[in-house]
Design a protein around this motif. Structure first.
Motif, mmCIF file in Angstrom:
data_model
loop_
_atom_site.group_PDB
_atom_site.id
_atom_site.type_symbol
_atom_site.label_atom_id
_atom_site.label_comp_id
_atom_site.label_asym_id
_atom_site.label_seq_id
_atom_site.Cartn_x
_atom_site.Cartn_y
_atom_site.Cartn_z
ATOM 1 N N ALA A 159 0.841 -1.195 0.000
ATOM 2 C CA ALA A 159 0.000 0.000 0.000
ATOM 3 C C ALA A 159 0.878 1.248 0.000
ATOM 4 C CB ALA A 159 -0.927 -0.005 1.211
ATOM 5 N N ARG A 160 2.071 1.090 -0.535
ATOM 6 C CA ARG A 160 3.021 2.206 -0.588
ATOM 7 C C ARG A 160 2.397 3.416 -1.295
ATOM 8 N NH1 ARG A 160 6.389 -0.383 -3.021
ATOM 9 N NH2 ARG A 160 6.098 0.370 -5.150
ATOM 10 N N GLY A 161 2.393 4.550 -0.608
ATOM 11 C CA GLY A 161 1.860 5.766 -1.193
ATOM 12 C C GLY A 161 0.349 5.875 -1.155
ATOM 13 N N ARG A 162 -0.335 4.871 -0.613
ATOM 14 C CA ARG A 162 -1.791 4.875 -0.578
ATOM 15 C C ARG A 162 -2.296 5.353 0.781
ATOM 16 N NH1 ARG A 162 -3.667 1.905 -5.191
ATOM 17 N NH2 ARG A 162 -2.533 3.038 -6.818
ATOM 18 N N ARG A 163 -3.352 6.145 0.752
ATOM 19 C CA ARG A 163 -3.936 6.653 1.984
ATOM 20 C C ARG A 163 -4.746 5.567 2.677
ATOM 21 N NH1 ARG A 163 -7.930 9.135 -1.837
ATOM 22 N NH2 ARG A 163 -9.981 8.250 -1.317
ATOM 23 N N GLY A 164 -4.866 5.677 4.005
ATOM 24 C CA GLY A 164 -5.781 4.844 4.758
ATOM 25 C C GLY A 164 -7.104 5.582 4.865
ATOM 26 N N ASN A 165 -8.207 4.882 4.644
ATOM 27 C CA ASN A 165 -9.531 5.500 4.670
ATOM 28 C C ASN A 165 -10.306 5.053 5.899
ATOM 29 O OD1 ASN A 165 -9.405 6.713 1.881
ATOM 30 N ND2 ASN A 165 -9.184 4.544 1.344
ATOM 31 N N ALA A 166 -10.708 6.009 6.733
ATOM 32 C CA ALA A 166 -11.507 5.709 7.918
ATOM 33 C C ALA A 166 -12.964 6.065 7.625
ATOM 34 C CB ALA A 166 -10.995 6.505 9.112
ATOM 35 N N LEU A 167 -13.787 5.046 7.420
ATOM 36 C CA LEU A 167 -15.214 5.263 7.169
ATOM 37 C C LEU A 167 -15.940 5.103 8.498
ATOM 38 C CD1 LEU A 167 -15.664 3.333 3.803
ATOM 39 C CD2 LEU A 167 -14.827 5.653 4.215
ATOM 40 N N THR A 168 -16.066 6.217 9.195
ATOM 41 C CA THR A 168 -16.626 6.213 10.551
ATOM 42 C C THR A 168 -18.130 6.424 10.562
ATOM 43 O OG1 THR A 168 -16.327 8.596 10.779
ATOM 44 C CG2 THR A 168 -14.464 7.187 11.430
ATOM 45 N N LEU A 288 -11.062 5.269 -3.517
ATOM 46 C CA LEU A 288 -10.346 4.791 -2.334
ATOM 47 C C LEU A 288 -8.885 5.224 -2.315
ATOM 48 C CD1 LEU A 288 -11.768 1.149 -2.398
ATOM 49 C CD2 LEU A 288 -12.569 3.051 -0.983
ATOM 50 N N GLY A 289 -8.460 5.873 -3.386
ATOM 51 C CA GLY A 289 -7.074 6.298 -3.462
ATOM 52 C C GLY A 289 -6.301 5.641 -4.577
ATOM 53 N N GLY A 290 -6.954 4.735 -5.327
ATOM 54 C CA GLY A 290 -6.305 4.070 -6.439
ATOM 55 C C GLY A 290 -6.546 4.792 -7.751
ATOM 56 N N VAL A 291 -6.216 4.123 -8.848
ATOM 57 C CA VAL A 291 -6.322 4.753 -10.171
ATOM 58 C C VAL A 291 -7.142 3.915 -11.148
ATOM 59 C CG1 VAL A 291 -4.132 5.963 -9.901
ATOM 60 C CG2 VAL A 291 -4.145 3.684 -10.930
ATOM 61 N N THR A 292 -7.787 2.854 -10.678
ATOM 62 C CA THR A 292 -8.496 1.934 -11.566
ATOM 63 C C THR A 292 -9.997 2.204 -11.569
ATOM 64 O OG1 THR A 292 -6.846 0.202 -11.210
ATOM 65 C CG2 THR A 292 -8.989 -0.491 -12.056
ATOM 66 N N LYS A 293 -10.576 2.346 -12.771
ATOM 67 C CA LYS A 293 -12.026 2.455 -12.945
ATOM 68 C C LYS A 293 -12.471 1.261 -13.764
ATOM 69 C CE LYS A 293 -16.094 4.534 -12.783
ATOM 70 N NZ LYS A 293 -16.963 3.406 -13.212
ATOM 71 N N ALA A 294 -13.148 0.335 -13.112
ATOM 72 C CA ALA A 294 -13.604 -0.889 -13.759
ATOM 73 C C ALA A 294 -15.124 -0.846 -13.934
ATOM 74 C CB ALA A 294 -13.188 -2.101 -12.933
ATOM 75 N N ALA A 295 -15.651 -1.904 -14.531
ATOM 76 C CA ALA A 295 -17.084 -1.969 -14.791
ATOM 77 C C ALA A 295 -17.898 -2.225 -13.528
ATOM 78 C CB ALA A 295 -17.367 -3.070 -15.817
ATOM 79 N N CYS A 296 -17.253 -2.622 -12.426
ATOM 80 C CA CYS A 296 -17.978 -2.889 -11.185
ATOM 81 C C CYS A 296 -17.009 -2.904 -10.012
ATOM 82 C CB CYS A 296 -18.740 -4.217 -11.258
ATOM 83 S SG CYS A 296 -17.669 -5.658 -11.542
ATOM 84 N N HIS A 297 -17.559 -2.972 -8.813
ATOM 85 C CA HIS A 297 -16.773 -3.130 -7.585
ATOM 86 C C HIS A 297 -17.553 -4.071 -6.683
ATOM 87 C CE1 HIS A 297 -14.109 -1.812 -4.192
ATOM 88 N NE2 HIS A 297 -15.179 -2.185 -3.499
ATOM 89 N N TYR A 298 -17.005 -5.264 -6.427
ATOM 90 C CA TYR A 298 -17.627 -6.236 -5.536
ATOM 91 C C TYR A 298 -16.682 -6.507 -4.365
ATOM 92 C CZ TYR A 298 -20.609 -7.311 -9.599
ATOM 93 O OH TYR A 298 -21.460 -7.236 -10.668
ATOM 94 N N ASP A 299 -17.259 -6.945 -3.237
ATOM 95 C CA ASP A 299 -16.464 -7.231 -2.047
ATOM 96 C C ASP A 299 -16.598 -8.697 -1.647
ATOM 97 O OD1 ASP A 299 -15.365 -4.557 -1.224
ATOM 98 O OD2 ASP A 299 -17.486 -4.072 -1.328
ATOM 99 N N LEU A 300 -15.483 -9.284 -1.280
ATOM 100 C CA LEU A 300 -15.395 -10.687 -0.881
ATOM 101 C C LEU A 300 -15.096 -10.704 0.614
ATOM 102 C CD1 LEU A 300 -12.868 -11.574 -3.755
ATOM 103 C CD2 LEU A 300 -15.375 -11.370 -3.939
#
Length: 322
Positions: A159-168, A288-300
């Motif tokens: 996660a070098r250079g990536r921010r941590g996101n606190a969703l409070t 979230l701090g990345g650079v990828t825009k895909a056709a969807c976002h799913y969570d496992l």
């Protein structure tokens, strides 16, 4: 009767989480099947002395698809916006641009009437926020993060250079967050994730929900390269193939659930918040701090995880170890 029972949860989101103030303009983005909850939110906005605007959009054909331009413009012009939708518009430029313009956003994707009546919405959001922020800080910029579970997950990434996101679930101008999931997350550097992901709890998308059997994902150079499991694995595999977008396999996020009131029910924003659970997001990561825009976002989603960031335990056997 349900409208009455939903009132307390709606008020918590409007007043505590979103901090809605008298005189503000609140945009509520919704779909026809979610109108009862959108109306409950509008009533809470009025009770707070603000002005609600409900905009009903045609349901998106896939999670992560942009809303129509007039809806995006309304979000951007608001003081606060509530996305009460079945199909997610969280990981979109519309949400990102509205926050960048100074609005505050609450993501209520796949909310149910029951979720406004109890469960995660009963959490003491202000009391939990400091722990969430500490976990996000521990993940931020880590050179090496190692995730394992007793079910077979063994994944490393940078996660070098990536921010941590606190969703409070508590927001200020320029921010957006989900509710009631309290989570800390980080976006892996593209191409660095290697190993195995085993989802044993839930994949709360495209009708999968609670898992009947674990699903295993092999990861190479930041991309999922194989999926094995039962019939639910086949549903996910066919869905991804139908997108015709190789970026849907991107390992986009690692999130840690921190809401002690959440429980696994098969709905995304409740399942992802379960205390000590971990989810690996796939596909889009631009919000979230990345650079990828895909056709969807799913969570496992998985349980019992241990996370070590640059040699420091962040989570151990499903419990925060900081």
């Amino acid at each position: 009767m349900k409208q009455i029972l939903m009132a307390k949860g709606a008020r918590t989101i409007v007043e505590v989480c979103a901090g809605t103030k008298p005189g503000e303009k609140a945009v509520i983005v919704t779909e026809p099947c979610m109108l009862s909850m959108a109306e409950a939110m509008a009533a809470a906005v009025i009770a707070a002395g603000a002005e609600p605007v409900i905009t009903v959009l045609t349901p998106r054909s896939a999670d992560g698809q942009e809303p129509p331009e007039p809806v995006a413009a309304a979000m951007k012009a608001s003081n606060v916006f509530f996305n009460v939708v079945r199909t997610s518009i969280t990981h979109t430029r519309a949400t990102r641009d509205a926050a960048a313009a100074g609005s505050r956003g609450m993501m209520m994707t796949q909310f149910s009437e029951e979720m406004l009546m109890g469960g995660g919405i009963n959490a003491d959001f202000r009391a939990i926020a400091p722990q969430c922020e500490a976990v996000a800080k521990a993940l931020e910029g880590s050179e090496t993060i190692h995730l394992t579970t007793p079910h077979g997950t063994d994944l490393t990434f940078s996660a070098r250079g990536r921010r941590g996101n606190a969703l409070t679930c508590l927001i200020e101008p320029g921010m957006f967050t989900t509710v009631p999931t309290i989570e800390a997350n980080v976006s892996p550097l593209e191409g660095t994730a290697e190993g195995t992901i085993v989802a044993d709890a839930s994949i709360p998308y495209i009708g999968i929900g609670l898992l009947k059997a674990p699903i295993t994902f092999k990861v190479e150079k930041g991309m999922i390269v194989s999926i094995t499991g039962g019939s639910q694995a086949d549903i996910l595999k066919r869905n991804w193939e139908s997108k015709n977008d190789p970026l849907v396999y991107n390992v986009a996020e690692m999130g840690i659930g921190l809401n002690p009131e959440c429980r696994f029910i098969g709905y995304m924003l409740e399942d992802e918040g379960v205390y000590g659970s971990v989810h690996i997001g796939t596909g889009t990561n631009i919000t979230l701090g990345g650079v990828t825009k895909a056709a969807c976002h799913y969570d496992l989603i998985m349980t019992g995880a241990t996370i070590v960031a640059d040699g420091r335990y962040v989570l151990k056997d499903g419990k925060v170890a900081l």
